[in-house]
Design a protein around this motif. Structure first.
Motif, mmCIF file in Angstrom:
data_model
loop_
_atom_site.group_PDB
_atom_site.id
_atom_site.type_symbol
_atom_site.label_atom_id
_atom_site.label_comp_id
_atom_site.label_asym_id
_atom_site.label_seq_id
_atom_site.Cartn_x
_atom_site.Cartn_y
_atom_site.Cartn_z
ATOM 1 N N ARG A 37 0.684 -0.992 -0.017
ATOM 2 C CA ARG A 37 0.281 -0.100 0.060
ATOM 3 C C ARG A 37 0.470 1.326 0.341
ATOM 4 N NH1 ARG A 37 -4.962 0.749 1.802
ATOM 5 N NH2 ARG A 37 -4.497 2.565 3.116
ATOM 6 N N HIS A 38 2.365 0.903 0.555
ATOM 7 C CA HIS A 38 3.137 2.429 0.719
ATOM 8 C C HIS A 38 3.750 2.421 -0.279
ATOM 9 C CE1 HIS A 38 0.800 2.249 5.096
ATOM 10 N NE2 HIS A 38 1.066 3.339 4.296
ATOM 11 N N LEU A 39 4.061 1.492 -1.394
ATOM 12 C CA LEU A 39 4.969 2.119 -2.185
ATOM 13 C C LEU A 39 5.363 3.288 -3.387
ATOM 14 C CD1 LEU A 39 4.658 -1.997 -4.411
ATOM 15 C CD2 LEU A 39 6.306 -0.657 -2.862
ATOM 16 N N PRO A 40 6.229 3.312 -3.611
ATOM 17 C CA PRO A 40 5.741 4.622 -3.599
ATOM 18 C C PRO A 40 5.571 5.512 -5.531
ATOM 19 C CG PRO A 40 8.321 3.946 -3.601
ATOM 20 C CD PRO A 40 7.158 3.375 -2.798
ATOM 21 N N HIS A 41 6.362 4.050 -6.189
ATOM 22 C CA HIS A 41 4.677 4.892 -6.650
ATOM 23 C C HIS A 41 4.167 5.167 -7.387
ATOM 24 C CE1 HIS A 41 4.566 -0.151 -6.976
ATOM 25 N NE2 HIS A 41 3.239 0.502 -8.051
ATOM 26 N N TYR A 42 2.697 5.061 -6.508
ATOM 27 C CA TYR A 42 1.660 4.767 -6.524
ATOM 28 C C TYR A 42 1.553 6.052 -6.287
ATOM 29 C CZ TYR A 42 0.697 -0.008 -5.588
ATOM 30 O OH TYR A 42 0.228 -1.110 -6.220
ATOM 31 N N ARG A 43 2.086 7.141 -5.619
ATOM 32 C CA ARG A 43 1.607 8.880 -5.498
ATOM 33 C C ARG A 43 2.232 9.024 -6.717
ATOM 34 N NH1 ARG A 43 1.544 11.033 -0.640
ATOM 35 N NH2 ARG A 43 2.513 9.073 0.904
ATOM 36 N N LEU A 44 3.041 8.359 -8.032
ATOM 37 C CA LEU A 44 3.373 8.947 -9.181
ATOM 38 C C LEU A 44 1.314 8.356 -10.195
ATOM 39 C CD1 LEU A 44 6.463 8.169 -10.097
ATOM 40 C CD2 LEU A 44 5.141 10.043 -10.200
ATOM 41 N N VAL A 45 1.120 7.229 -9.974
ATOM 42 C CA VAL A 45 -0.566 7.397 -10.284
ATOM 43 C C VAL A 45 -1.412 7.943 -10.033
ATOM 44 C CG1 VAL A 45 -2.130 5.214 -10.139
ATOM 45 C CG2 VAL A 45 0.125 4.556 -10.160
ATOM 46 N N ALA A 46 -1.252 8.486 -7.978
ATOM 47 C CA ALA A 46 -2.632 9.530 -8.079
ATOM 48 C C ALA A 46 -2.110 11.165 -8.628
ATOM 49 C CB ALA A 46 -2.757 9.603 -6.274
ATOM 50 N N ASP A 47 -1.032 11.617 -8.740
ATOM 51 C CA ASP A 47 -0.941 12.657 -9.220
ATOM 52 C C ASP A 47 -1.762 12.674 -11.493
ATOM 53 O OD1 ASP A 47 -0.253 14.009 -7.188
ATOM 54 O OD2 ASP A 47 2.487 12.947 -7.341
ATOM 55 N N TYR A 48 -1.215 11.303 -11.209
ATOM 56 C CA TYR A 48 -1.389 11.359 -12.777
ATOM 57 C C TYR A 48 -2.833 12.006 -13.492
ATOM 58 C CZ TYR A 48 -2.793 9.331 -17.683
ATOM 59 O OH TYR A 48 -3.328 9.102 -18.748
ATOM 60 N N TYR A 49 -3.796 11.397 -12.322
ATOM 61 C CA TYR A 49 -5.369 11.705 -13.195
ATOM 62 C C TYR A 49 -5.840 13.431 -12.464
ATOM 63 C CZ TYR A 49 -5.604 7.238 -13.546
ATOM 64 O OH TYR A 49 -5.889 5.533 -14.059
ATOM 65 N N PRO A 50 -5.244 14.195 -11.654
ATOM 66 C CA PRO A 50 -4.956 13.886 -10.739
ATOM 67 C C PRO A 50 -5.881 13.195 -9.514
ATOM 68 C CG PRO A 50 -5.207 16.334 -10.476
ATOM 69 C CD PRO A 50 -6.096 15.700 -11.546
ATOM 70 N N CYS A 51 -5.973 12.448 -8.349
ATOM 71 C CA CYS A 51 -7.032 12.230 -7.737
ATOM 72 C C CYS A 51 -6.441 12.799 -5.626
ATOM 73 C CB CYS A 51 -6.337 10.524 -6.749
ATOM 74 S SG CYS A 51 -7.190 9.053 -8.422
ATOM 75 N N ARG A 52 -7.306 13.395 -5.111
ATOM 76 C CA ARG A 52 -7.373 13.733 -3.900
ATOM 77 C C ARG A 52 -8.167 13.126 -3.347
ATOM 78 N NH1 ARG A 52 -3.441 14.755 -6.654
ATOM 79 N NH2 ARG A 52 -2.525 17.196 -7.097
ATOM 80 N N LEU A 53 -7.846 13.291 -1.534
ATOM 81 C CA LEU A 53 -8.948 12.200 -0.619
ATOM 82 C C LEU A 53 -8.869 13.260 0.061
ATOM 83 C CD1 LEU A 53 -10.423 10.440 1.084
ATOM 84 C CD2 LEU A 53 -8.416 9.530 1.671
ATOM 85 N N VAL A 54 -10.042 14.206 0.233
ATOM 86 C CA VAL A 54 -10.677 15.171 1.031
ATOM 87 C C VAL A 54 -11.536 14.554 2.355
ATOM 88 C CG1 VAL A 54 -11.708 17.454 1.311
ATOM 89 C CG2 VAL A 54 -10.810 16.374 -0.397
ATOM 90 N N ARG A 55 -11.077 15.108 3.912
ATOM 91 C CA ARG A 55 -11.376 14.553 4.805
ATOM 92 C C ARG A 55 -12.513 15.296 5.400
ATOM 93 N NH1 ARG A 55 -8.134 13.759 10.384
ATOM 94 N NH2 ARG A 55 -8.658 15.911 10.640
ATOM 95 N N THR A 56 -13.948 15.287 5.624
ATOM 96 C CA THR A 56 -14.795 16.442 6.111
ATOM 97 C C THR A 56 -15.069 15.951 7.190
ATOM 98 O OG1 THR A 56 -16.057 14.237 5.490
ATOM 99 C CG2 THR A 56 -16.112 16.158 3.779
ATOM 100 N N THR A 57 -14.467 14.916 8.163
ATOM 101 C CA THR A 57 -14.906 14.822 9.950
ATOM 102 C C THR A 57 -13.947 13.423 9.884
ATOM 103 O OG1 THR A 57 -16.492 14.092 11.885
ATOM 104 C CG2 THR A 57 -16.293 12.591 9.350
ATOM 105 N N PRO A 58 -13.347 13.406 11.470
ATOM 106 C CA PRO A 58 -12.268 12.335 11.678
ATOM 107 C C PRO A 58 -12.886 11.337 11.795
ATOM 108 C CG PRO A 58 -12.602 13.884 13.287
ATOM 109 C CD PRO A 58 -13.929 14.535 11.501
ATOM 110 N N LEU A 59 -12.294 10.114 12.022
ATOM 111 C CA LEU A 59 -13.204 9.047 12.031
ATOM 112 C C LEU A 59 -12.840 8.173 13.495
ATOM 113 C CD1 LEU A 59 -13.628 7.628 9.289
ATOM 114 C CD2 LEU A 59 -15.319 8.638 10.634
ATOM 115 N N ASP A 60 -13.320 7.751 14.210
ATOM 116 C CA ASP A 60 -12.083 6.809 15.740
ATOM 117 C C ASP A 60 -12.325 5.755 15.010
ATOM 118 O OD1 ASP A 60 -11.925 6.168 17.792
ATOM 119 O OD2 ASP A 60 -13.743 5.998 18.716
ATOM 120 N N PRO A 61 -10.843 5.431 15.813
ATOM 121 C CA PRO A 61 -10.542 3.993 14.719
ATOM 122 C C PRO A 61 -10.174 2.725 15.456
ATOM 123 C CG PRO A 61 -9.206 4.866 15.958
ATOM 124 C CD PRO A 61 -9.881 6.332 16.112
#
Length: 257
Positions: free
Chosen positions: A190-214
């Protein structure tokens, strides 16, 4: 819900409203319920984040925008490519073929046929390369072809055949994917560095609207998932958009219905 102007804290006939009659439990309830100002502030933050994402996407599209060739140009390009192949086939000598190839490319360029732009930034080309190697359908085909090729190439080597056939049987009988997979291996991949290039290609962003209790369990629904669920793969299948940082302590597993 809003309250009329002529009613402040009491209802009709001077009776207390239910929110006042709750007593000491009211403070705890209001702490867990967001006020109108909090909701408006979150809406403004989401609006500003949306505007920033739109500007980023527009900037990326403007840098990638090229004139899409018409159907006639594409047909002519295919015919000229076929002609170039046939000409090079009858040209004797290795160096003579290279010279003839570049001459024909120059003539095609002068004729106005579409070519891949040369001004694409290096980081964009790297993103395109990673996408071509990690695109989900291509990965499945690549793994299947590699598996078949190894079995065919080492068909006389019983040691390699035993390993490959045993691996195929293990894929069939292994039930770990239904239990969340191997957590250590999943965390590494899940933490392989090349995946960040994949997200930047489209680009993909994840926006947090509220915290979640683990401490709790959550079920995320992703719809509409788009083409081949690229957004779900980037945001949840990998950590390319920072899910583990924004929602620490949540062990995430991606699946399809």
């Amino acid at each position: 819900n809003t309250m009329p102007d002529d009613i402040d804290e009491k209802g009709e006939g001077g009776k207390l409203l239910p929110s006042q009659a709750n007593g000491a439990g009211d403070d705890e309830q209001t702490d867990s319920v967001k006020t109108r100002e909090d909701l408006l502030r979150e809406m403004r933050e989401l609006r500003d984040e949306n505007a920033r994402l739109r500007a980023s996407i527009k900037k990326q599209e403007s840098s990638d925008r090229t004139e899409f060739p018409t159907g006639t140009k594409r047909l002519i390009t295919a015919l000229i490519s076929l002609t170039i192949y046939n000409i090079l086939y009858f040209v004797p000598g290795f160096y003579e073929r290279i010279i003839a190839f570049f001459i024909l490319l120059i003539l095609a360029k002068l004729a106005g046929l579409p070519f891949a732009p040369m001004y694409i930034p290096p980081e964009r080309r790297m993103q395109m390369l990673v996408i071509a190697l990690t695109f989900a359908p291509l990965q499945m085909i690549e793994c299947l072809l590699a598996y078949v090729f190894i079995i065919w190439y080492f068909r006389d080597n019983w040691f390699v055949l035993t390993i490959m056939l045993g691996y195929g049987a293990w894929i069939y009988i292994d039930k770990s994917p239904s239990r969340g997979g191997y957590k250590r291996l999943k965390k590494i991949f899940r933490h392989l560095p090349h995946y960040r290039l994949v997200a930047d290609y489209y680009p993909c962003r994840l926006v947090r609207t509220t915290p979640l209790d683990p401490k709790h369990n959550y079920l995320f629904g992703y719809h509409p998932h788009g083409i081949i669920s690229v957004g779900a793969q980037a945001n949840f299948g990998t950590d390319s958009t920072g899910f583990d940082v924004k929602f620490p302590g949540i062990d995430l597993t991606l699946m399809t219905l």
